[in-house]
Structures are given as C-alpha cells and as structure tokens.
Design a protein around this motif. Structure first.
Motif, PDB file in Angstrom:
ATOM      1  N   ALA A  22      -3.824  12.442  -6.088  1.00  0.00           N
ATOM      2  CA  ALA A  22      -4.959  12.763  -5.206  1.00  0.00           C
ATOM      3  C   ALA A  22      -5.623  11.491  -4.693  1.00  0.00           C
ATOM      4  CB  ALA A  22      -5.968  13.633  -5.953  1.00  0.00           C
ATOM      5  N   LEU A  23      -5.807  10.504  -5.546  1.00  0.00           N
ATOM      6  CA  LEU A  23      -6.403   9.232  -5.132  1.00  0.00           C
ATOM      7  C   LEU A  23      -5.539   8.550  -4.070  1.00  0.00           C
ATOM      8  CD1 LEU A  23      -7.544   7.993  -8.642  1.00  0.00           C
ATOM      9  CD2 LEU A  23      -9.064   8.265  -6.675  1.00  0.00           C
ATOM     10  N   GLU A  24      -4.235   8.581  -4.253  1.00  0.00           N
ATOM     11  CA  GLU A  24      -3.329   7.996  -3.259  1.00  0.00           C
ATOM     12  C   GLU A  24      -3.402   8.743  -1.935  1.00  0.00           C
ATOM     13  OE1 GLU A  24      -1.264   5.310  -3.340  1.00  0.00           O
ATOM     14  OE2 GLU A  24      -1.949   4.739  -5.336  1.00  0.00           O
ATOM     15  N   PHE A  81     -14.260  13.178   0.226  1.00  0.00           N
ATOM     16  CA  PHE A  81     -13.553  12.350   1.211  1.00  0.00           C
ATOM     17  C   PHE A  81     -12.689  13.226   2.131  1.00  0.00           C
ATOM     18  CE2 PHE A  81     -14.291   9.888  -2.642  1.00  0.00           C
ATOM     19  CZ  PHE A  81     -14.992   8.790  -2.137  1.00  0.00           C
ATOM     20  N   LYS A  82     -13.308  14.270   2.670  1.00  0.00           N
ATOM     21  CA  LYS A  82     -12.594  15.235   3.503  1.00  0.00           C
ATOM     22  C   LYS A  82     -11.914  14.589   4.702  1.00  0.00           C
ATOM     23  CE  LYS A  82     -15.356  19.360   2.461  1.00  0.00           C
ATOM     24  NZ  LYS A  82     -16.264  20.387   3.032  1.00  0.00           N
ATOM     25  N   SER A  83     -12.594  13.659   5.327  1.00  0.00           N
ATOM     26  CA  SER A  83     -12.091  13.079   6.573  1.00  0.00           C
ATOM     27  C   SER A  83     -11.184  11.880   6.341  1.00  0.00           C
ATOM     28  CB  SER A  83     -13.271  12.660   7.459  1.00  0.00           C
ATOM     29  OG  SER A  83     -14.068  11.683   6.796  1.00  0.00           O
ATOM     30  N   GLN A  84     -10.875  11.586   5.103  1.00  0.00           N
ATOM     31  CA  GLN A  84     -10.070  10.405   4.791  1.00  0.00           C
ATOM     32  C   GLN A  84      -8.728  10.818   4.204  1.00  0.00           C
ATOM     33  OE1 GLN A  84     -12.189   7.138   2.967  1.00  0.00           O
ATOM     34  NE2 GLN A  84     -10.484   6.688   1.599  1.00  0.00           N
ATOM     35  N   GLY A  85      -7.681  10.172   4.676  1.00  0.00           N
ATOM     36  CA  GLY A  85      -6.355  10.448   4.133  1.00  0.00           C
ATOM     37  C   GLY A  85      -5.877  11.853   4.442  1.00  0.00           C
ATOM     38  N   THR A  86      -5.079  12.401   3.545  1.00  0.00           N
ATOM     39  CA  THR A  86      -4.510  13.739   3.725  1.00  0.00           C
ATOM     40  C   THR A  86      -5.560  14.814   3.483  1.00  0.00           C
ATOM     41  OG1 THR A  86      -2.405  12.900   2.870  1.00  0.00           O
ATOM     42  CG2 THR A  86      -2.667  15.299   2.971  1.00  0.00           C
ATOM     43  N   LYS A  87      -5.618  15.788   4.398  1.00  0.00           N
ATOM     44  CA  LYS A  87      -6.485  16.952   4.167  1.00  0.00           C
ATOM     45  C   LYS A  87      -5.763  17.861   3.189  1.00  0.00           C
ATOM     46  CE  LYS A  87      -9.082  17.057   8.520  1.00  0.00           C
ATOM     47  NZ  LYS A  87     -10.379  16.798   7.864  1.00  0.00           N
ATOM     48  N   LEU A  88      -6.258  17.904   1.973  1.00  0.00           N
ATOM     49  CA  LEU A  88      -5.564  18.643   0.921  1.00  0.00           C
ATOM     50  C   LEU A  88      -5.931  20.119   0.897  1.00  0.00           C
ATOM     51  CD1 LEU A  88      -5.722  15.966  -1.915  1.00  0.00           C
ATOM     52  CD2 LEU A  88      -3.771  16.574  -0.468  1.00  0.00           C
ATOM     53  N   GLU A 208       9.989  11.817  -3.284  1.00  0.00           N
ATOM     54  CA  GLU A 208      10.031  10.647  -2.412  1.00  0.00           C
ATOM     55  C   GLU A 208       8.738  10.465  -1.624  1.00  0.00           C
ATOM     56  OE1 GLU A 208      12.470   8.461  -2.527  1.00  0.00           O
ATOM     57  OE2 GLU A 208      13.380   9.708  -4.080  1.00  0.00           O
ATOM     58  N   ARG A 209       7.768  11.336  -1.798  1.00  0.00           N
ATOM     59  CA  ARG A 209       6.500  11.204  -1.085  1.00  0.00           C
ATOM     60  C   ARG A 209       5.799   9.922  -1.550  1.00  0.00           C
ATOM     61  NH1 ARG A 209       3.560  14.682   2.026  1.00  0.00           N
ATOM     62  NH2 ARG A 209       1.311  14.242   2.150  1.00  0.00           N
ATOM     63  N   PRO A 210       5.255   9.115  -0.635  1.00  0.00           N
ATOM     64  CA  PRO A 210       4.659   7.820  -1.011  1.00  0.00           C
ATOM     65  C   PRO A 210       3.626   7.902  -2.124  1.00  0.00           C
ATOM     66  CG  PRO A 210       4.917   7.928   1.363  1.00  0.00           C
ATOM     67  CD  PRO A 210       5.299   9.285   0.840  1.00  0.00           C
ATOM     68  N   TRP A 216       4.209   7.051  -9.897  1.00  0.00           N
ATOM     69  CA  TRP A 216       5.258   7.471 -10.845  1.00  0.00           C
ATOM     70  C   TRP A 216       4.995   6.861 -12.222  1.00  0.00           C
ATOM     71  CZ3 TRP A 216       8.534  11.162  -9.344  1.00  0.00           C
ATOM     72  CH2 TRP A 216       9.636  11.459 -10.149  1.00  0.00           C
ATOM     73  N   PRO A 217       5.130   7.634 -13.293  1.00  0.00           N
ATOM     74  CA  PRO A 217       4.836   7.118 -14.640  1.00  0.00           C
ATOM     75  C   PRO A 217       5.590   5.822 -14.942  1.00  0.00           C
ATOM     76  CG  PRO A 217       5.152   9.494 -14.707  1.00  0.00           C
ATOM     77  CD  PRO A 217       5.514   9.061 -13.313  1.00  0.00           C
ATOM     78  N   PRO A 218       4.875   4.777 -15.321  1.00  0.00           N
ATOM     79  CA  PRO A 218       5.520   3.476 -15.550  1.00  0.00           C
ATOM     80  C   PRO A 218       6.658   3.518 -16.556  1.00  0.00           C
ATOM     81  CG  PRO A 218       3.138   3.232 -15.503  1.00  0.00           C
ATOM     82  CD  PRO A 218       3.412   4.703 -15.481  1.00  0.00           C
ATOM     83  N   HIS A 219       6.482   4.268 -17.643  1.00  0.00           N
ATOM     84  CA  HIS A 219       7.549   4.263 -18.654  1.00  0.00           C
ATOM     85  C   HIS A 219       8.764   5.055 -18.186  1.00  0.00           C
ATOM     86  CE1 HIS A 219       5.876   8.191 -19.882  1.00  0.00           C
ATOM     87  NE2 HIS A 219       6.976   8.397 -20.569  1.00  0.00           N
ATOM     88  N   TRP A 220       8.592   5.929 -17.189  1.00  0.00           N
ATOM     89  CA  TRP A 220       9.751   6.588 -16.589  1.00  0.00           C
ATOM     90  C   TRP A 220      10.537   5.593 -15.743  1.00  0.00           C
ATOM     91  CZ3 TRP A 220       8.392  12.173 -14.538  1.00  0.00           C
ATOM     92  CH2 TRP A 220       7.859  12.929 -15.589  1.00  0.00           C
ATOM     93  N   LEU A 221       9.837   4.664 -15.107  1.00  0.00           N
ATOM     94  CA  LEU A 221      10.508   3.631 -14.315  1.00  0.00           C
ATOM     95  C   LEU A 221      11.261   2.669 -15.222  1.00  0.00           C
ATOM     96  CD1 LEU A 221       7.689   2.798 -11.730  1.00  0.00           C
ATOM     97  CD2 LEU A 221       9.796   4.061 -11.282  1.00  0.00           C
ATOM     98  N   GLU A 222      10.678   2.371 -16.368  1.00  0.00           N
ATOM     99  CA  GLU A 222      11.321   1.457 -17.311  1.00  0.00           C
ATOM    100  C   GLU A 222      12.546   2.085 -17.945  1.00  0.00           C
ATOM    101  OE1 GLU A 222       8.249   0.488 -20.074  1.00  0.00           O
ATOM    102  OE2 GLU A 222       7.047  -0.604 -18.588  1.00  0.00           O
ATOM    103  N   ASN A 223      12.469   3.380 -18.212  1.00  0.00           N
ATOM    104  CA  ASN A 223      13.593   4.097 -18.816  1.00  0.00           C
ATOM    105  C   ASN A 223      13.878   5.323 -17.961  1.00  0.00           C
ATOM    106  OD1 ASN A 223      15.514   5.330 -20.385  1.00  0.00           O
ATOM    107  ND2 ASN A 223      14.143   5.822 -22.095  1.00  0.00           N
TER     108      ASN A 223
END
Length: 233
Positions: A22-24, A81-88, A208-210, A216-223
């Motif tokens: 959501a923050l992204e 932050f309705k007007s910012q980024g993606t309208k969820l 694949e969404r930015p 993505w969970p860091p430990h998933w990237l590591e392993n």
C-alpha cells in the motif's frame, strides 16, 4: 511526506507485506523502515511495545497517529492520500461495482477471509508451534481440509472473473493489496500450480507489479527455494 512515517515489520509476514504494498502504491517511499527478526523476537522489544502494546507487527506510526492493524493501515493510507499514486478504491460506477463485489467476498465475509488467512498458517506452522507430543494427525488433516475447501472457492471466484483479472476486475485495488501476500505465501510453501491454475495465474499476474517486487520479502530473495508443506493440499 513519508519521512514522518515509521513502519516496524517482519520479512515474510503477510500483514506487514500488505502495508508495504500500500505504501508503494501510494508513492510513499522514504518512510522510516525497520526490519525486525522474528527468530530473535525483536517484535517483542520495547520499541515495538511503545507503538503496539500487543507486541506485534506491522506497527505503523504517521506523526502522532498510530495504526497497528494491517487492514486499517491500508485503508488509512488510501483515505489520507486519495489523490496520490494508485487509487485503491475505484471511483467509476462499473469498477466500484466490481470492487464492492470483491470487497464482500474478501472483507465483509470475515469468517471466510479468516479461514483463508488462518488455514495456511495452521498447516504451515503446525509442527513449529505444536509440541511433538501434542500433535495429532487428525488436527493437521482438519486444517488441510479446511484450506482445500477455501482454495476451491477462490478458484471458482477467479474463474468467473476471467483470465487476466485482478480481484475487482481490471483495476488493482485494496482487495489485491490485502490478499496477494497470502496467495504468494501459499505458493512459497508448495501449493500446486496445476491443482489451482486460476490462483497460479493471479499470482503470476501480480508478482511482477512494481509495488510487489519492491516489497518482496528479503529472505525470499536470499533463498528463492520455498518449502513443500502444502504440496498435497
């Protein structure tokens, strides 16, 4: 704008992950982010308790405002932050109709969503949390059967939406923010893509969404290799 926001989180936690997505999506990068170790029980530190008396993550603070439940945090970010980024939460009548239908399926029917969110954890962490002498094959089977029943409902729901669809139709919404981390966790722990092709298609569409790649969970990237706990579900 995000510099007065603080998020305490743990890698691989679906509740934490949905807040990060959501923050992204709301273009709120640059917040104070602190990764805590579950193994070291850092989520039970005084730093967390000062924000969240339950000693749980995610723990989120924006200025003097504290919001500790992940669903509430996601709604808070969208409302502020309705007007910012993606309208969820979509505004057009057609898309809003899809969103409300999915919201009923995803959020209003809390008994079902809790089954969907709880059952994977019950199966995945059964051996971790239950002492060896107290484990029952019948209990594990009950958890697996409940998860299988729920997964079939989601397969049917996604089938009815059609290929290439998000949970509320064409638009990426809060419904996807809430559910995707759980779907990703299912496949991380070995859920069969052949047995659940529509869930697999949805997973492949969104991973694949930015915003999701960035969080993505860091430990998933590591392993990159997951586990096979759910291979027979």
């Amino acid at each position: 704008m995000a510099r007065n926001m603080t998020l305490l989180w743990g890698s691989g936690s679906p509740p934490c992950w949905r807040v990060m997505i959501a923050l992204e999506e709301k273009k709120l990068q640059g917040y104070n982010s602190k990764l805590l170790s579950f193994d070291k029980e850092e989520h039970k530190s005084q730093e967390v308790f000062s924000i969240n008396p339950r000693g749980q993550v995610p723990s989120f603070k924006h200025g003097d405002i504290i919001v500790n439940e992940s669903y509430a945090t996601c709604f808070y970010l969208e409302s502020q932050f309705k007007s910012q980024g993606t309208k969820l939460i979509p505004e057009s009548t057609e898309e809003l109709n899809y969103f409300l239908k999915s919201a009923v399926f995803v959020c209003v029917c809390m008994n079902k969503i809790l089954i969907f969110l709880f059952c994977p954890a019950a199966v995945i962490f059964y051996e971790y949390y239950v002492p060896e002498g107290e484990r029952l094959d019948s209990a594990l089977k009950r958890h697996k059967d409940a998860l299988t029943s729920e997964l079939k409902l989601w397969e049917e729901y996604l089938h009815n939406l059609g290929s290439g669809s998000n949970l509320a139709g064409k638009s990426f919404t809060l419904a996807d923010v809430v559910i995707f981390p759980t779907v990703a966790t299912l496949f991380r722990f070995g859920l069969s893509e052949k047995r659940y092709p529509k869930l697999a298609e949805y997973y492949a569409l969104l991973r694949e969404r930015p915003s999701i790649k960035a969080s993505w969970p860091p430990h998933w990237l590591e392993n990159t290799k997951g586990q096979d706990t759910l291979k027979d579900v």
